[in-house]
Every structure is written in structure tokens, then in C-alpha cells.
Design a protein around this motif. Structure first.
Motif, mmCIF file in Angstrom:
data_model
loop_
_atom_site.group_PDB
_atom_site.id
_atom_site.type_symbol
_atom_site.label_atom_id
_atom_site.label_comp_id
_atom_site.label_asym_id
_atom_site.label_seq_id
_atom_site.Cartn_x
_atom_site.Cartn_y
_atom_site.Cartn_z
ATOM 1 N N LYS A 1 -8.887 3.023 -4.355
ATOM 2 C CA LYS A 1 -9.398 4.393 -4.349
ATOM 3 C C LYS A 1 -8.255 5.408 -4.329
ATOM 4 C CE LYS A 1 -14.028 3.928 -2.356
ATOM 5 N NZ LYS A 1 -14.930 4.356 -1.258
ATOM 6 N N LEU A 2 -7.211 5.101 -3.589
ATOM 7 C CA LEU A 2 -6.064 6.010 -3.519
ATOM 8 C C LEU A 2 -5.340 6.084 -4.860
ATOM 9 C CD1 LEU A 2 -4.693 5.008 -0.001
ATOM 10 C CD2 LEU A 2 -5.791 7.173 -0.615
ATOM 11 N N THR A 3 -5.177 4.951 -5.511
ATOM 12 C CA THR A 3 -4.516 4.978 -6.823
ATOM 13 C C THR A 3 -5.413 5.629 -7.871
ATOM 14 O OG1 THR A 3 -5.269 2.706 -7.267
ATOM 15 C CG2 THR A 3 -3.072 2.989 -6.315
ATOM 16 N N ASP A 4 -6.721 5.413 -7.778
ATOM 17 C CA ASP A 4 -7.649 6.086 -8.693
ATOM 18 C C ASP A 4 -7.607 7.600 -8.503
ATOM 19 O OD1 ASP A 4 -8.447 3.672 -9.733
ATOM 20 O OD2 ASP A 4 -10.333 3.561 -8.617
ATOM 21 N N ALA A 5 -7.319 8.036 -7.268
ATOM 22 C CA ALA A 5 -7.236 9.466 -6.976
ATOM 23 C C ALA A 5 -5.921 10.075 -7.454
ATOM 24 C CB ALA A 5 -7.400 9.707 -5.478
ATOM 25 N N CYS B 1 0.407 0.361 -9.399
ATOM 26 C CA CYS B 1 1.264 1.347 -8.742
ATOM 27 C C CYS B 1 2.498 0.674 -8.142
ATOM 28 C CB CYS B 1 0.487 2.072 -7.648
ATOM 29 S SG CYS B 1 0.046 1.007 -6.251
ATOM 30 N N ASP B 2 3.454 1.499 -7.705
ATOM 31 C CA ASP B 2 4.624 0.991 -6.996
ATOM 32 C C ASP B 2 4.274 0.714 -5.536
ATOM 33 O OD1 ASP B 2 6.227 1.195 -9.238
ATOM 34 O OD2 ASP B 2 6.929 3.209 -8.748
ATOM 35 N N PHE B 3 5.043 -0.183 -4.925
ATOM 36 C CA PHE B 3 4.840 -0.513 -3.511
ATOM 37 C C PHE B 3 6.149 -0.383 -2.749
ATOM 38 C CE2 PHE B 3 1.223 -2.587 -5.451
ATOM 39 C CZ PHE B 3 0.209 -2.377 -4.525
#
Length: 327
Positions: A184-188, A239-241
Motif C-alpha cells: 500500500k505504501l509503494t502504491d501510494a 522499491c528500494d530497501f
């Protein structure tokens, strides 16, 4: 050996990042980190709650603001600008004096008017922004997991509307479903995820019979929690981590990179050993790479997480006795 790494679209000379802490609020420390070769630095967090409390205190001084909401909004704007100005000045100074990327940090709990500060942070020269939104613990039984996830996603969307610099989100480990929350955070719009935030952990002093805490330093064994979840999440999300908490040596840096981390954030080890320890970590990392035949960090990043035989072990919860004999 090529240690260079691309994190949040930024070119870093290596995967070591100093995490947000009081260490990064001092210009002398930033220069020392830069001189000793660290890849990037995350500034000490600016707290949304501090800004909001200062605004509320100003408004409480005069009942007039109750009757004139326009004046109250002006006071909020002025007070917010005054609170953030020193922070912006430190970013501007750092960008003039160090060569490494500078990542700003905000500790936030709502998608309120403070998100406009993200643009000011960008204008001050910050290369990226880290949002610490791991402040939502369900202290009230009516706050469910999806409500918390929605609040956090709203924060990311609000910030992304205000700025064009990359945004990373520092998560806590306490979710009903970490994979869903991360997605959800990456989709945002989150460009990267930092795993995990290390929460304040209260303790009780039995002599003073009072609440307190002095365990603000991490321990190496705390690294295993983020290692597990980076290993699980990195093959699933693009995404990056950034691995955070409990990283004290080059061995732990290597482990996190093998699990799929883009960078590793260090802090406690710098408090204990000083900035002179940075070149030692990097040299030992190069030595390990030479021994294993890797010419670059990219060659071995994520190879454990991508191994299909490793996935069940990352997901395993209970110990399995190797000497168990089945009838």
C-alpha cells in the motif's frame, strides 16, 4: 571492488547510510562522515508533533483566534515556518559542505498541513525525504489495521503531491500483514522502504519505582527481524530497501545485502566506535567480495532472497529439531 549503489535514484559511493539520529544534527559529524566515506546521511527527524504543539500553544494564548479563524491559519503558517527554518538552514549548509547525498527526515502521524513543508525541504536542497510514519500503534481497540494502513498511505500521497524528490518510508514491524502494508505504501508513491523503525521501549526502575528507559542503543541480534522481512519483501516489491537497526559490522551489512537490501543504515556502531570505523567496514566488505569473486555489490545483492529454497526458511516461524526421528 565496485561498492557504488543506487538508492532512491541517488548515486551512492557505497551502501552505508548514517540513519536519522542526534549524530546527524551536527555539521562537524556530517563532515566527518563524508570524509570517512559513508554513502549518504539521513538528517535527524523533524517532528510533526513538535510543530503542531507549538502552533497550538500560540493559538491558546489569545481567545481572539477562536473568533477569527483566518488569523489562526496565518499564525499556524508563521509558526510552522519558524519551526522548520533552522532545519532548512542545516540542509542548505550541509549541501554546501559535504559531497554525499543528504536525506531529510520527518516523524509524522497525519496527512495535515505540515506536508507543505516537504516542498521547502526540497527547495533547501535535500536529495530525498525519509518519512518516519511508524508512530501508529493501536492503543485503542477501535483502531483497526486497515485504518492505520490508510492513514499512512494518505501521508505518503500528500507528501508526494508536494515534492518531486524521492520519498522513503520508515516502517515499524507491528502490522497484521506487513506485505499488504508495504504494498500500500509503494502504491501510494513510496520509492523505498526502511525496515525497521526502532521504537522507544519503556522500562521500570525498581529502585526509584519509576518508568524510564536507557536502551536507546541497538544490539546486533536485532538485525535479524529486518533481515527476515527484507528477504520476504524484496522479491515481491520493486522499491528500494534500507535495512535499519542492529547493523554493527561488515558481516551484518553483507547479510542484509544478500537478503535484498539496497543500503544498510548504521547508527549505534558509530556512537560506540566513532566515524573512524566507517573505512574499516568498507575495507572488510571489499575483502569479502574479493574472496568470493564479486566485482560489485550488485552481483550478490538479493541472491539469497531470490533463491527459491530460501523462501520457506525466511517464512518459517518455529524451530525444527534436526534430530527428530519420525515413526
Amino acid at each position: 571492488m565496485k561498492l557504488s549503489t543506487r538508492y532512491l535514484g541517488l548515486e551512492l559511493r557505497n551502501p552505508l547510510v548514517m540513519s536519522a539520529s542526534p549524530l546527524s544534527s551536527n555539521m562537524e559529524n556530517l563532515r566527518a562522515c563524508d570524509e570517512h566515506g559513508i554513502g549518504a546521511v539521513v538528517f535527524q527527524s523533524l517532528f510533526e508533533e513538535q510543530i503542531q504543539n507549538e502552533m497550538d500553544m500560540m493559538l491558546d494564548k489569545d481567545d481572539m483566534y477562536f473568533w477569527y479563524p483566518e488569523a489562526a491559519e496565518l499564525v499556524k503558517e508563521i509558526t510552522g515556518d519558524q519551526m522548520i527554518r533552522p532545519y532548512l538552514k542545516r540542509i542548505e549548509t550541509a549541501k554546501k559542505e559535504v559531497s554525499m547525498p543528504v536525506i531529510a527526515s520527518i516523524n509524522c502521524h497525519s496527512a495535515g498541513s505540515w506536508t507543505a513543508f516537504a516542498k521547502q525541504i526540497e527547495d533547501a536542497g535535500a536529495d530525498a525525504l525519509e518519512l518516519n510514519i511508524a508512530t501508529h500503534l493501536p492503543y485503542e481497540d477501535e483502531m483497526d489495521d486497515r485504518t492505520i494502513e490508510q492513514i499512512q498511505s494518505d501521508i505518503v500521497r500528500a507528501v508526494k503531491k508536494q515534492t518531486s524528490i524521492p520519498v522513503a518510508v520508515k516502517m515499524g514491524p507491528y502490522y497484521t500483514n506487513i506485505i499488504r502494508a508495504a504494498r500500500k505504501l509503494t502504491d501510494a508513491g513510496a520509492d523505498g522502504l526502511v525496515l525497521f523503525n526502532r521504537f522507544y521501549q519503556p522500562d521500570i526502575d525498581i529502585e526509584k519505582i519509576a518508568l524510564g528507559s536507557d536502551n536507546y542503543m541497538s544490539a546486533p541480534e536485532e538485525m535479524l527481524q529486518s533481515l527476515r522481512w527484507i528477504g520476504i519483501l524484496s522479491p515481491q516489491l520493486t522499491c528500494d530497501f534500507a535495512a535499519s537497526t542492529g547493523i554493527h559490522s561488515y558481516e551484518q551489512v553483507i547479510k542484509q545485502l544478500l537478503a535484498g537490501a539496497t543500503v544498510t543504515q548504521i547508527c549505534t556502531t558509530l556512537y560506540k566506535r566513532g566515524f573512524d570505523y566507517i573505512p574499516w567496514i568498507l575495507e572488510d566488505l571489499r575483502g569479502w567480495m574479493k574472496e568470493k569473486g564479486y566485482a560489485s555489490v550488485d552481483e550478490f545483492r538479493g541472491i539469497i532472497a531470490d533463491d527459491r529454497l530460501s523462501s520457506p526458511k525466511f517464512e518459517q516461524i518455529q524451530f525444527i529439531r534436526k534430530n527428530t526421528v519420525l515413526d
